[in-house]
Scaffold this motif. Structure first.
Motif, short mmCIF file in Angstrom:
data_model
loop_
_atom_site.label_atom_id
_atom_site.label_comp_id
_atom_site.label_asym_id
_atom_site.label_seq_id
_atom_site.Cartn_x
_atom_site.Cartn_y
_atom_site.Cartn_z
N ILE A 192 41.87 36.90 45.37
CA ILE A 192 42.10 37.70 44.15
C ILE A 192 41.22 38.95 44.17
CG2 ILE A 192 41.94 37.69 41.62
CD1 ILE A 192 42.78 34.76 41.69
N LEU A 193 39.96 38.76 44.58
CA LEU A 193 39.05 39.91 44.66
C LEU A 193 39.58 40.98 45.62
CD1 LEU A 193 36.29 41.15 43.83
CD2 LEU A 193 35.25 39.89 45.71
N ALA A 194 40.33 40.55 46.61
CA ALA A 194 40.83 41.50 47.62
C ALA A 194 42.03 42.32 47.13
CB ALA A 194 41.22 40.74 48.89
N THR A 195 42.59 41.97 45.97
CA THR A 195 43.77 42.71 45.51
C THR A 195 43.38 44.07 44.93
OG1 THR A 195 43.70 41.77 43.28
CG2 THR A 195 45.00 40.56 44.92
N GLU A 196 44.38 44.92 44.79
CA GLU A 196 44.17 46.26 44.25
C GLU A 196 43.62 46.21 42.82
OE1 GLU A 196 44.15 48.75 46.01
OE2 GLU A 196 44.13 50.36 44.52
N TYR A 197 44.02 45.15 42.09
CA TYR A 197 43.56 45.05 40.69
C TYR A 197 42.04 45.00 40.59
CZ TYR A 197 48.42 43.65 40.02
OH TYR A 197 49.78 43.61 40.03
N TYR A 198 41.40 44.42 41.58
CA TYR A 198 39.95 44.18 41.48
C TYR A 198 39.14 45.15 42.34
CZ TYR A 198 41.29 40.31 38.61
OH TYR A 198 41.80 39.58 37.58
N ARG A 199 39.72 46.30 42.61
CA ARG A 199 39.05 47.33 43.40
C ARG A 199 37.71 47.73 42.75
NH1 ARG A 199 39.95 51.61 46.94
NH2 ARG A 199 42.02 50.98 47.57
N SER A 200 37.72 47.84 41.44
CA SER A 200 36.52 48.27 40.73
C SER A 200 35.33 47.34 41.00
CB SER A 200 36.83 48.32 39.23
OG SER A 200 35.69 48.60 38.52
N TRP A 224 41.91 30.52 37.63
CA TRP A 224 42.30 31.54 38.62
C TRP A 224 43.73 31.34 39.11
CZ3 TRP A 224 39.71 35.77 38.42
CH2 TRP A 224 38.35 35.76 38.09
N ASP A 225 44.25 30.11 38.99
CA ASP A 225 45.66 29.91 39.38
C ASP A 225 46.57 30.67 38.43
OD1 ASP A 225 45.24 28.42 41.61
OD2 ASP A 225 45.30 26.49 40.54
N ILE A 226 46.18 30.77 37.17
CA ILE A 226 47.01 31.55 36.22
C ILE A 226 46.93 33.04 36.59
CG2 ILE A 226 47.27 32.25 33.81
CD1 ILE A 226 46.65 29.43 32.97
N VAL A 227 45.75 33.48 37.02
CA VAL A 227 45.65 34.88 37.46
C VAL A 227 46.55 35.10 38.68
CG1 VAL A 227 44.08 36.70 38.24
CG2 VAL A 227 43.33 35.07 36.48
N ARG A 228 46.58 34.12 39.59
CA ARG A 228 47.50 34.24 40.74
C ARG A 228 48.94 34.32 40.25
NH1 ARG A 228 43.88 30.34 43.20
NH2 ARG A 228 42.67 31.44 44.79
N ASP A 229 49.26 33.55 39.21
CA ASP A 229 50.63 33.62 38.64
C ASP A 229 50.90 35.00 38.06
OD1 ASP A 229 51.23 31.06 39.33
OD2 ASP A 229 50.93 30.20 37.33
N GLU A 230 49.89 35.58 37.43
CA GLU A 230 50.05 36.96 36.92
C GLU A 230 50.37 37.91 38.08
OE1 GLU A 230 47.03 38.66 34.46
OE2 GLU A 230 46.47 36.76 33.55
N ILE A 231 49.60 37.77 39.15
CA ILE A 231 49.79 38.67 40.30
C ILE A 231 51.19 38.48 40.89
CG2 ILE A 231 48.99 39.14 42.67
CD1 ILE A 231 46.13 38.39 41.64
N ALA A 232 51.65 37.25 40.90
CA ALA A 232 52.97 36.96 41.49
C ALA A 232 54.11 37.25 40.52
CB ALA A 232 53.01 35.49 41.92
#
Ligand code: FAD
Length: 542
Positions: A192-200, A224-232
């Motif tokens: 999740i940290l590696a995604t564009e969303y967490y660039r900051s 964090w699984d829900i955050v993965r669901d958001e990303i997907a």
């Protein structure tokens, strides 16, 4: 229509029949009983359902003590349509506790304020003299609005701010792990940290290293699984969309209504009464406590008759400001006249200062919440130790700052320091109001402020960045007012009032030692409840 309070209490036979029958049997002694005829008896009452209140509820419920939790706000069950909470882009009454406008003016951005309907929303803005404070309102208290950041203080800093009676080893071995297990907190996973969303977050981490500040990852009370669901694309984008303190519509926050409070209710011994705002507490004859509460509607109007609950054990968990206000008012009006002079003293806001930085490498600001994936610490700062925890920059603020020509690529932080606890509360007899007083210009604050500025200056000099906003007049970490070892003993028992307890942030003298506070508040509440349940022999009888 039946009143929910009466119905619930009837079911468990706490109605005034209980107390009057006891009185008739002589259990209450010979004091005047007029008050009892208008009151309902329940063994234990908790005021507030935030971190301290949720711990007290679970532990009392497990101990078999019949308990009522009075919470001024409403419940916030996560809706399948992703529309539980307001968003930064489309704010409405759900965002704020009984306000007519959103709160950006406090952050120096009045042009962003929007009118909203007056509603029992999740975020309260409290205006003190010299400081604005944000606080949660609703079943779950601060956990509805928090950024979910869990930080354990370092031993040396914990021991600097807490009395020796609160043993760090015991907190570290027993109470912090206990809270962590129940909240099931975890650091941000690498994918999740590696995604564009967490660039900051990645940028801030690099900048800390360049500045020579040590960092450590922090846990978040996030699924964090829900955050993965958001990303997907399987859940409403919430955390990844930079939402945080109006609530997360995806349900990714592990707020207290999903863990501590749900477990407390599952014991069958705990009733939570939302939309019940406590106005006053007093001690009745025979040592029982009387709690006066208003049942309020969604727009904050009083509905139905004023409720008076009588209890043997009263747990104050209305947050630092809520709890201290109830105590200060009770002392000033003679309702609890023997409260000592430490009540209403030794308050500060954890040295929490909102900061915005710019001229960074691209941060993709306005995404990647709820926040704070690591903490950077400046422990060798010549003015005093500080830390910085990254917060998500609300997307509408990012857009507005960019539109007015702010340097590009912004990031938001909470700067934390150790201020002297020189705040206090006062009671105004003409208005019945309790005021929070923070002497913002007091020279005793100079070192703590200089320390925070020094850290930012090193960070900027070494990275070629700029600090755009540093606002010590706003905080979300109120602490103190009924402090351990002063107004209360070291387990939260209020001095001179057996059966009256404080179990929330009011116990802590202004700082949790360079750490976001809720982890320590919750662990300390667990410790208080262990001591109280072991030693005070609580029972359901009158
Ligand atoms: C936007 C925001 C983000 C935050 N993020 C973090 C974070 O990431 N990490 C962290 O450690 N801390 C964070 N905090 C701070 C954290 O939320 C507080 O430190 C914590 O909630 C305090 O816990 P408490 O038990 O003292 O009181 P609270 O959690 O504030 O609970 C008090 C409860 O009492 C209720 N209440 C108040 N008065 C009355 C009354 N008269 N009658 C009935 N009920 C009443 C309130 O509605 C509330 O539910 C944040 C705070 C804010 C505002």
């Amino acid at each position: 229509m039946t009143n929910p309070l009466t119905t619930q209490l009837s079911r468990r036979q706490f109605l005034r029949g209980g107390i009057l029958a006891a009185a008739g049997a002589g259990v209450l002694g010979s004091g005047p009983l007029v008050w009892a005829y208008h009151s309902d008896f329940v063994p234990a009452v908790i005021i507030g359902s935030g971190f301290g209140g949720a711990v007290a509820a679970l532990r009392l419920g497990q101990a078999g003590i019949d308990t009522v939790v009075l919470e001024r706000g409403r419940r916030w069950p996560i809706r399948r349509d992703g529309d539980t909470f307001a968003t930064f882009e489309k704010p409405d009454g759900r965002a704020y506790w009984l306000r007519d406008r959103t709160g950006e003016a406090i952050l120096g951005l009045p042009q962003l304020e929007k009118p909203i309907d007056r509603y029992v929303g999740v975020l309260e803005v409290i205006q003190g003299n010299g400081i604005f404070i944000g606080a949660g309102a609703g079943v779950g208290g601060g956990s509805l609005v928090f950024n979910a950041i869990i930080v354990k203080p370092r031993r040396e800093l914990f021991e600097r701010v807490f009395p020796r009676a609160i043993d760090f080893d015991e907190m570290e071995d027993v109470y912090y792990p206990r809270v962590k297990r129940i909240l099931r907190s975890a650091p941000i996973p690498d994918d999740i940290l590696a995604t564009e969303y967490y660039r900051s977050s990645r940028v801030s981490l690099d900048q800390a290293r360049t500045a020579g500040f040590p960092t450590r990852p922090v846990d978040l009370a996030v699924d964090w699984d829900i955050v993965r669901d958001e990303i997907a694309g399987r859940r409403t984008p919430s955390a990844i969309a930079g939402q945080s303190f109006y609530g997360l519509n995806s349900g990714a926050k592990r707020s207290l209504d999903h863990n501590y409070l749900a477990r407390a209710e599952a014991t069958g011994n705990v009733e939570i009464l939302p939309l019940h705002s406590v106005a006053a507490i007093e001690r009745g004859p025979n040592g029982l406590y009387v709690v006066t509460a208003f049942h309020i509607s969604d727009d904050g109007q009083v509905v139905g008759r004023t409720r008076r609950l009588v209890c043997k054990y009263l747990f104050l968990a209305a947050g630092s400001i809520g709890t201290t206000s109830l105590l200060v008012r009770a002392k000033a009006t003679g309702a609890l006249p023997a409260l000592n002079d430490h009540v209403g003293q030794r308050w500060a806001a954890n040295g929490d200062i909102p900061v915005t930085r710019g001229a960074l490498p691209p941060t993709n600001a306005g995404t990647g919440g709820p926040a704070g994936h690591f903490i950077m610490e400046d422990l060798d700062n010549p003015f005093g130790p500080t830390s910085l925890v990254e917060l998500v920059l609300p997307p509408h603020i990012n857009a507005a700052l960019s539109a007015v020509g702010a340097p590009p690529h912004l990031a938001n932080y909470a700067s934390l320091g150790i201020p002297p606890a020189i705040g206090s509360f006062s009671y105004d007899h003409t208005t019945d109001a309790v005021d929070l007083n923070w002497p913002a210009a007091d020279p005793r604050l100079a070192n703590f402020l200089a320390a925070a500025q020094q850290t930012l200056s090193v960070l900027d000099q070494r990275n070629g960045s700029l600090t755009l906003s540093f606002n010590p007049a706003v905080s979300a970490h109120p602490l103190g007012g009924a402090v351990l070892g002063k107004a209360c003993d070291f387990a939260g028992r209020v001095e001179r009032y057996p059966g009256l307890y404080v179990v929330d942030g009011a116990l802590i003298e202004g700082s949790t030692g360079l750490a976001n506070p809720f982890f320590t508040i919750t662990a300390l509440a667990e410790r208080c409840m262990d001591h109280i349940l072991w030693r005070d022999r609580l029972s359901n009888g009158v």
